[in-house]
Design a protein around this motif. Structure first.
Motif, PDB file in Angstrom:
ATOM      1  N   PRO A 185       0.834  -1.204   0.000  1.00 37.55           N
ATOM      2  CA  PRO A 185       0.000   0.000   0.000  1.00 37.55           C
ATOM      3  C   PRO A 185       0.872   1.260   0.000  1.00 37.55           C
ATOM      4  O   PRO A 185       1.809   1.354   0.800  1.00 37.55           O
ATOM      5  N   ARG A 233       0.477   4.053   1.094  1.00 40.06           N
ATOM      6  CA  ARG A 233       0.437   4.784   2.368  1.00 40.06           C
ATOM      7  C   ARG A 233       1.670   4.491   3.229  1.00 40.06           C
ATOM      8  O   ARG A 233       2.089   5.322   4.038  1.00 40.06           O
ATOM      9  N   ASP A 260      -4.364   2.318  -5.749  1.00 33.85           N
ATOM     10  CA  ASP A 260      -4.811   2.452  -4.362  1.00 33.85           C
ATOM     11  C   ASP A 260      -6.339   2.379  -4.287  1.00 33.85           C
ATOM     12  O   ASP A 260      -6.890   1.672  -3.433  1.00 33.85           O
ATOM     13  N   ALA A 261      -7.001   3.092  -5.203  1.00 39.18           N
ATOM     14  CA  ALA A 261      -8.476   3.093  -5.193  1.00 39.18           C
ATOM     15  C   ALA A 261      -9.014   1.697  -5.528  1.00 39.18           C
ATOM     16  O   ALA A 261      -9.954   1.217  -4.884  1.00 39.18           O
ATOM     17  N   ARG A 309      -7.563  -1.187  -5.059  1.00 40.52           N
ATOM     18  CA  ARG A 309      -7.335  -2.104  -3.921  1.00 40.52           C
ATOM     19  C   ARG A 309      -8.375  -1.861  -2.817  1.00 40.52           C
ATOM     20  O   ARG A 309      -8.837  -2.800  -2.173  1.00 40.52           O
ATOM     21  N   GLN A 310      -8.731  -0.576  -2.608  1.00 42.85           N
ATOM     22  CA  GLN A 310      -9.723  -0.274  -1.571  1.00 42.85           C
ATOM     23  C   GLN A 310     -11.068  -0.910  -1.904  1.00 42.85           C
ATOM     24  O   GLN A 310     -11.807  -1.318  -1.012  1.00 42.85           O
ATOM     25  N   GLY A 323      -8.834  -3.328   2.396  1.00 46.57           N
ATOM     26  CA  GLY A 323      -8.286  -2.267   1.550  1.00 46.57           C
ATOM     27  C   GLY A 323      -8.480  -0.856   2.070  1.00 46.57           C
ATOM     28  O   GLY A 323      -7.514  -0.093   2.181  1.00 46.57           O
ATOM     29  N   PRO A 324      -9.749  -0.499   2.453  1.00 46.43           N
ATOM     30  CA  PRO A 324      -9.988   0.883   2.893  1.00 46.43           C
ATOM     31  C   PRO A 324      -9.104   1.309   4.069  1.00 46.43           C
ATOM     32  O   PRO A 324      -8.665   2.444   4.150  1.00 46.43           O
ATOM     33  N   SER A 325      -8.837   0.379   4.987  1.00 51.42           N
ATOM     34  CA  SER A 325      -8.019   0.742   6.154  1.00 51.42           C
ATOM     35  C   SER A 325      -6.560   0.989   5.763  1.00 51.42           C
ATOM     36  O   SER A 325      -5.814   1.627   6.504  1.00 51.42           O
ATOM     37  N   GLY A 334      -5.788   2.302   2.672  1.00 54.42           N
ATOM     38  CA  GLY A 334      -5.805   3.256   1.554  1.00 54.42           C
ATOM     39  C   GLY A 334      -5.141   4.579   1.900  1.00 54.42           C
ATOM     40  O   GLY A 334      -5.039   4.953   3.066  1.00 54.42           O
ATOM     41  N   SER A 350      -9.434   8.846   0.258  1.00 53.76           N
ATOM     42  CA  SER A 350     -10.712   8.161   0.030  1.00 53.76           C
ATOM     43  C   SER A 350     -10.870   7.891  -1.469  1.00 53.76           C
ATOM     44  O   SER A 350     -10.279   8.588  -2.307  1.00 53.76           O
ATOM     45  N   VAL A 351     -11.663   6.875  -1.798  1.00 52.64           N
ATOM     46  CA  VAL A 351     -11.856   6.502  -3.205  1.00 52.64           C
ATOM     47  C   VAL A 351     -12.418   7.685  -3.983  1.00 52.64           C
ATOM     48  O   VAL A 351     -12.012   7.951  -5.125  1.00 52.64           O
TER      49      VAL A 351
END
Lengths: 297, 280
Positions: free
Chosen positions: B200, B202, B222-223, B225-226, B232-234, B236, B239-240
């Motif tokens: 990721p 991040r 990144d989007a 994967r989320q 994924g969101p945690s 990212g 935000s998408v």
């Protein structure tokens, strides 16, 4: 580099040998192509950025999962394996790229093979430039690891004998493999660029370069024991890390000198086979009219 | 006597469209005539992706990271396509003597470049699909399929921005002469690193990730994967929704910049008499 090549060419026994003269001139030519024909600044960045970036990918992957536990033996294993592997890909792909360059880009194959040169020595020489660049990259990558990640390597505890001997044998086996791939490239019209990369990619996966062979599924593990690179990487890691490297089960049951023995045997076989294979491939390429083929593929 | 048909002269969008397909045609036909590329173009990238998966296995990483590597590995196909089949292509075409034909033809240069991309997509798409399918099956990667439409929209925006950037690079690479080769090499692993192809993004920290967002694949990956992975969101970066917005803006900027840069370069090349100069 030109001055160095001149001096070597003036050494009496070099001057008398066709093969040695060809080798030196080819090495000089390879270096000119790889370095001087590009902007020096760009060339330096290119030679350093790629290896450092490729090792940093693994460092970040490792750090994300382990929360930065760089003192663990597995970190040194991954880092050193990846650093030493730079030499594997440089030497193996170096010779086949020389064939591609001469045939497709500079279109000089016809002239080369009508000149009274030793083709085997020429290809070996062309591979030297990439090997030199690879060696510099390996040293810088290891140096970077020492400074940035405190790799547990101490100059006083390095087993220099094992390191130098295994590296000389490892590089010789790689050069023989590279020469066989270069010979194969002479006979290919398509996908010639993929030959070296594919073998280098396989070695990355199957030689335990960046993870112990035990991680592979059991039916794939035997593949790793077929390649001399596996033994060279193990011996070099042992020489550099000392007892810490022995903590891994891969090849742990072999002593240092057993590793060197296996590596020597494999290298000798590869050198002999590469000589025969080169002659056969050259004959085939000439017979089929492929030697000066320009495919623009 | 047979009637002589007048050929309608293409202009505007019609010219752009025809030029694009004319350039894409040899690449598409080439892939159907000589099929051995499928083996070489799928096995080679598979091996590096599989190697990274085994590294994660060696350090006992959570299973979602395996999925991250697989998706990242698949996306490398598009980055390599942009670098080698688009950015460096005009330099190679110059070397082979095709560039002067492009310049002499009435077809717009952007259409020619887009044709290269469209033509290359058959091969690139196969390569990406092979990595995705084989590795997903091999390592039993599980995906969540919540918003398929949004996923498709992000992928399309990423590709638009990425290929816009590729067209821009084509003019830069053409101007760089023999160094084009080194430039393409230089933009492989370092971009895999800063764009977070195998982890990721991040993890690189806010500023590096922000800087790397210039490369459309950083945010696109990144989007995606989320959306694709439960965890994924945690992991990212943004935000998408924000990433989608940035990708849309990037696409417009890169395509416009490519248009301007290609025109300028052609103009400069003509004036200096170096547009079709060949140096080996």
């Amino acid at each position: 580099m030109t001055a160095i090549a001149d001096r070597i060419l003036n050494i009496p026994f070099v001057r008398r040998s066709d093969a040695l003269r060809t080798f030196v001139v080819a090495a000089w030519l390879g270096w000119q192509i790889e370095s001087n024909w590009a902007d020096p600044f760009l060339f330096a960045i290119y030679s350093l950025a790629r290896p450092i970036a490729s090792v940093l990918i693994l460092v970040v992957m490792y750090a994300v999962i382990t929360d930065g536990a760089m003192e663990q033996p597995i970190f040194s294993y991954i880092y050193l394996g990846n650093a030493l592997y730079i030499l594997v890909s440089s030497v193996i792909t170096g010779v086949s790229w020389a064939v591609i360059d001469d045939r497709e880009h500079y279109r000089t194959m016809k002239q080369l093979y009508t000149a009274p040169l030793d083709g085997y020595a020429y290809l070996m020489g062309r591979g030297v430039a990439r090997m030199l660049i690879g060696t510099i990259s390996v040293l810088i990558t290891i140096g970077f690891g020492l400074i940035a990640f405190h790799l547990p390597i101490r100059l006083a505890t390095i087993d220099w004998g094992l390191l130098l001997l295994s590296t000389a044998l490892g590089v010789a086996s790689l050069a023989a493999m590279g020469l066989m791939l270069g010979s194969l490239t002479m006979m290919l019209a398509r996908h010639f660029w993929a030959v070296g990369e594919m073998v280098a990619g396989s070695l990355y996966l199957f030689s335990g370069a960046i993870f112990p062979l035990e991680v592979l599924p059991p039916w794939l593990r035997p593949l790793g024991f077929v390649f001399p690179v596996t033994y060279w990487l193990e011996a070099a890691r042992r020489a550099l890390l000392g007892p810490q490297a022995l903590g891994f089960p891969t090849l742990a049951h072999f002593s240092d000198w057993q590793l060197v023995g296996i590596l020597s045997g494999m290298t000798a076989v590869l050198i002999v086979v590469s000589g025969f294979f080169y002659r056969w491939a050259l004959h085939q390429a000439k017979e089929k009219g492929l030697i000066d083929m320009e495919t623009a593929y | 006597m047979s009637e002589i048909r007048e050929v309608e002269k293409a202009r505007g969008f019609s010219l752009f469209w025809r030029t694009m397909w004319a350039r894409a045609y040899p690449r598409i036909i080439g892939t159907t005539r000589e099929k051995s590329w499928a083996f070489f173009d799928t096995i080679l990238p598979l091996m590096s992706t599989v190697s990274y998966v085994f590294v994660y296995r060696a350090i006992n990483a959570p299973e979602e990271y395996i999925g991250f590597v697989v998706v990242g590995g698949a996306m490398t196909a598009f980055w390599l396509n942009v670098l080698w089949s688009m950015a460096s292509q005009l330099y190679w075409d110059k070397d082979m003597g095709n560039l002067e034909l492009y310049v002499l033809s009435p077809g717009p240069m952007m259409a020619i470049l887009l044709g290269m991309a469209v033509g290359g997509l058959v091969m690139t798409g196969t390569r990406a699909a092979a990595i995705l399918i084989v590795c997903s099956l091999l390592f039993r990667v599980t995906y969540q399929t919540g918003s398929l439409l949004l996923l498709l929209a992000i992928f399309t925006l990423t590709m638009a921005a990425l290929y816009g950037m590729g067209m821009m690079f084509a003019s830069v690479f053409l101007a760089s002469g023999r160094e084009a080769w080194h430039l393409s090499n230089l933009l492989q692993e370092p971009i895999y690193l800063v764009s977070g192809f195998y982890f990721p993004v991040r993890a690189l920290g806010f500023w590096v990730a922000t800087f790397a967002s210039v490369i459309p694949l950083t945010l696109g990956l990144d989007a995606m994967r989320q959306l694709l992975f439960a965890g994924g969101p945690s992991l990212g970066f943004l935000s998408v929704r924000t990433e989608t917005g940035i990708l849309a803006v990037s696409a417009v900027i890169f395509i416009a910049a490519a248009h301007v840069m290609l025109r300028k370069l052609e103009e400069k090349g003509r004036r200096d008499g170096r547009l079709i100069e060949r140096r080996r």
